[in-house]
Structures are given as C-alpha cells and as structure tokens.
Scaffold this active site. Structure first.
Site, PDB file in Angstrom:
ATOM      1  N   SER A 156      34.064  54.142  42.233  1.00 50.69           N
ATOM      2  CA  SER A 156      34.320  52.749  42.611  1.00 50.69           C
ATOM      3  C   SER A 156      35.313  52.012  41.715  1.00 50.69           C
ATOM      4  O   SER A 156      35.702  50.885  42.039  1.00 50.69           O
ATOM      5  CB  SER A 156      33.005  51.963  42.654  1.00 50.69           C
ATOM      6  N   LYS A 159      38.420  50.444  43.196  1.00 56.98           N
ATOM      7  CA  LYS A 159      38.467  49.095  43.762  1.00 56.98           C
ATOM      8  C   LYS A 159      39.385  48.179  42.957  1.00 56.98           C
ATOM      9  O   LYS A 159      39.857  47.155  43.476  1.00 56.98           O
ATOM     10  CB  LYS A 159      37.053  48.505  43.838  1.00 56.98           C
ATOM     11  N   SER A 332      30.540  45.706  43.814  1.00 60.77           N
ATOM     12  CA  SER A 332      31.029  47.007  44.274  1.00 60.77           C
ATOM     13  C   SER A 332      30.813  47.148  45.775  1.00 60.77           C
ATOM     14  O   SER A 332      30.214  48.104  46.263  1.00 60.77           O
ATOM     15  CB  SER A 332      30.341  48.156  43.516  1.00 60.77           C
TER      16      SER A 332
END
Length: 496
Positions: A156, A159, A332
C-alpha cells in the site's frame, strides 16, 4: 527518550512540512487531514485497507500520553491541555527555554544514521530482503541508502505514488460529480427517462445520494413528471472492473458508480462483504430514495447512457481532491485509490482502466522529474504483486510533496497516518518499548502489507530540526508480528 525541545519541534511540524523552512507557507492544511483525524477520534473506527490490523492480539492499549505533534487529534480526544498546544509559541524565549537545535552537517548526520540504522536494518525480523532510503526532504539529498534503487513490491505504500499523480494532474481543489441527466421535457409524457451518471466518486454515501435524489425530485416536479424510468451509467470507467486478485473483502469491483464502496455490512472501512455489481445496487438505492421524495419508478433500473439530447438535472460533488487523497492515505482506502488512479487516466486522456491508469500515473510522475523507468504501477492500491517501486522513488515522491513550489502536492504529507494516533498507525508505536514509543506522534507514515511484504514510508522531524523522508521495504518477511515492530523501530530511530 524524546527531549522537550524535540517535541516542540514536532509540534511545529504538525503538517510534517515545517522543517528547514522548506514548506512553511502554502498547503491545504484544513481540507482533509485535520478533519479526518477529528472524525477518526469521534468514530473510533477500525483501520482500512489490506492487512493493516494491529501487530498483536489483545484488548486495546491505554491511550498514550499527549504527543504535541498532533494537537488536532488530541483536541478530538478531549485531552485537557490540547488547546494549550495550539497556543502561539513566544517570540522571545524565556531564560530557561531550551536552545533551538543546531543543524548538523549532512555528512555527519549520514554517518550517525549509518551507525543507528545499520543494526536495526539487520534485524532478522525483517526477513531476507530489505531496502532503505532516507533523504533530506528539503533538498532531496540522500542521507542513508541500502538497496534504494532495487525494485520491490511496495504493497500500500504505492498509494503515495497514486496520490502524487492525481494531485499533479487535477489539483487539490478538484471535485468529482455524480449527476442526473434528462432530455428536454415532452408535453403530455407520463414518464420521464432520467440517467444517473457516475463520475467515479468512490466516497459517494447514502447522505449525498439522498441529496441528489431530493434535488432530482424537485427538478422533476418542476417539469410535472409523474414517474421515471431510470438508466444508470457507469461508463466513465472502462476495462475489467474486478481487481486481478479476484473477489476480495479489501476491494469492491472498480466502478464509476458505487455507493458506500459496495459495502454490504454498513462498515466504513476495512475488509467487508462487497457488492458484485456496485452500479446496479447504487441505482436501486437511488430509486428507493426518489420514492421517499414522491417520485416513483415505472420500471426497474437498466444500464445505459444518457441520450445525446440529455441535459443536467441535478448533481452532487465529492469533497475536494485534497481531502480524498488524505482519506486514502490515512485509512489505506483501496477503493478510493483505484478510483483516483482512474481520475489520473481521465485527466491524461487515457482509458480509465487498470492499464490506462498505469500509463497515466507513470507519465505524470515522469513529468515531475522522477525516475520511473523501472517502476511498475499495475494498480493504484498496492494490492497487486506486480507493482514495483524502489525505496528511493518513495522518498523522492515525499520530497516532491515537500517542495515549496508544489503546494498542490502537500496532501501527500498531511494525509500520512500519525504514529499512535490515526489511521493504519493508530495501534502502532504507542505503548510499545521505548525504542518504538519514541516515534509516537512524531512519525507520520504510510503502511503497506501483503502476505510476506511489509513496508513503511513517510516523514519525521530529526533531532536537529531537519525533515527526513524515509522508506523501508521488505520482501519474504517472516511475520507481521516481527516485521512491523522492526520497521517501527527504524522510523522511530530517526526521530530520536
């Protein structure tokens, strides 16, 4: 132990961007992160995204002592002296006030970082593959590097790239609309055809859909419409809707028209049962809401597109892009990440698909002067194991977001979770051993976790007042219960 003057430095860096005067001016400070932190504190909701749960089982820990670097979090928690933390610092320090830290020469700081981080990076809990990058966020100068150019599965932390690309493409004030369109009224027609058009807002909720229904009903009454036929249009996004990982509680099918992120259990974030057809479910909900405002549907909703003669009837807009980015990073949010990657594709004239978003994100980051030749952005969320990002690229992205001349990128920093307080770092740092707890309230970082992959990338104010951007990535990690604490110690070491 964190020194008093260091906490004062952290307090001055609430947005993580005041060190070295690099970003003391512009930035949409109140657009999302502070609001997001207040909402988090009120809701006490679980963290979102994939595999970001806490590092150990058991009951919630005792709330940590106040961390002056996050006063707005503390205010929402009702900490008695939180207001005092907001008070302006005196221009003339008192006689017993601690002296401001003296900035160390870069070479000296680099040597100290090597002595401090090398043993921590050798921790077997990190697994056999680990890379690291630490840079001065004000200058981009590398201060610590171990395999920083190696391409890793970022999970993640990708991102951060998604956020940077969409902000650069559209700007922090951009909003995403969901609209209803209809052709010109026909005299004597008993039924009016209307089209619910999805713009790609992954944050559309029942309240705003209800507002859209109310506005639509008001407009229809002005036309004298007795009933409607509803067409729903999710064509703004293209390509496969299902993420390559397949049906999964961490992400719904990617659709330009979705309500509550396709969640079927009423949750706000985290894994959940998901709709197999978010667009149809949104249309069904819209029909129900129209009925509550006196407009009945003559038939079930059908997919399609608005006719060429259709004109806008009503619309609602998302929060500004700055707030969407901060929400995505703090929690997230995978659904929001994929939607924002597709918004980048639309801005670039690409197809709003996984492949089109990859091309657009890559091109947008290259236009910012970042080296993305070996990187891979197979998705926007980091759920794909085909993603490839280096630790060096992550710190370069964070340094770009700190540049004074790029205030539009500031939400990349302000959206990072606060250690021990918000988002996916809420249950980390605070209450741990001293080496980790030292980062509470001072470390702001994006987490990333897949099976065998744990990553952490963010920013922290060093003891000499410098803003450091860091990234620590692991592969083949043995267990999150050993890897995450080891990563947390690395980041906390930068603050202490």
């Amino acid at each position: 132990m964190v020194r008093t003057w260091q906490l004062a430095t952290g307090a001055a860096a609430v947005g993580c961007v005041l060190a070295a005067g690099a970003v003391a001016a512009a930035g949409p400070w109140d657009s999302g992160q502070r609001k997001a932190e207040r909402e988090w504190a009120a809701a006490r909701s679980p963290a979102g995204g994939a595999h970001h749960e806490g590092t150990a089982p058991g009951p919630p820990r005792t709330r940590p002592e106040p961390a002056p670097s996050a006063p707005d979090v503390l205010a929402a928690l009702g900490v008695p002296d939180a207001a005092a933390l907001r008070a302006p610092r005196p221009r003339t320090p008192s006689a017993d006030a601690p002296a401001e830290p003296q900035r160390k020469p870069s070479r000296q700081l680099a040597r100290e970082l090597s002595r401090k981080l090398d043993p921590l990076l050798a921790d077997p809990g990190l697994g056999p593959v680990r890379t690291a990058s630490v840079v001065d966020a004000a200058t981009g100068e590398s201060l610590y590097s171990r395999g920083a150019r190696s391409q890793m599965t970022p999970a993640s932390t990708i991102k951060i790239a998604t956020a940077t690309a969409v902000l650069a493409a559209l700007g922090p004030d951009h909003r995403i609309e969901t609209a209803v369109a209809a052709p010109p009224p026909r005299p004597g027609a008993a039924t009016t055809e209307i089209t619910l058009v999805g713009g790609g807002d992954a944050t559309l909720d029942e309240k705003r859909l209800g507002t859209l229904a109310e506005r639509t009903a008001t407009a229809l009454r002005g036309r004298g419409a007795a009933s409607v036929r509803l067409v729903y249009d999710a064509s703004r996004f293209s390509g496969p809707a299902r993420h390559p990982i397949g049906p999964n509680g961490n992400i719904a099918p990617v659709s330009a028209l979705m309500l509550n992120q396709g969640r079927l259990d009423g949750s706000l974030r985290g894994p959940a049962p998901r709709s197999a057809d978010p667009a149809r479910d949104t249309a069904d909900a819209f029909v129900r809401l129209l009925a509550e405002h006196g407009v009945e549907a003559a038939a079930d909703p059908v997919p399609g597109r608005a006719p060429a003669a259709a004109r806008p009837l009503a619309s609602v807009a998302s929060a500004p892009l700055s707030a969407l980015v901060e929400r995505m990073l703090t929690y997230s949010d995978n659904d929001l990440a994929e939607a924002l990657a597709r918004q980048t594709a639309l801005a670039a004239g690409e197809q709003a698909s996984f492949a089109g978003a990859e091309r657009a994100v890559t091109a947008q980051l290259a236009a910012l002067g970042l080296d993305v030749k070996a990187a891979r952005f197979a998705d926007g969320s980091g759920l794909s194991r085909r993603d490839r990002v280096s630790a060096g690229l992550l710190t370069a992205l964070l340094a770009r977001a700190a540049e004074p001349g790029r205030p539009e990128l500031r939400p990349v920093l302000t959206g990072l979770p606060v250690a021990g307080f918000s988002g996916t770092l809420e249950q980390r740092y605070a209450g741990g051993p001293p080496a980790t707890a030292a980062g509470t309230g001072l470390v702001r970082a994006k987490t990333g976790t897949l099976t065998g992959v744990d990553t952490l990338a963010g920013a922290v104010v060093a003891p000499d007042g410098r803003l450091l951007a860091f990234a620590f990535l692991t592969g083949d990690s043995p267990s999150p219960y050993t890897t995450r604490p080891a990563l947390d110690r690395l980041a906390a070491a930068l603050a202490s």
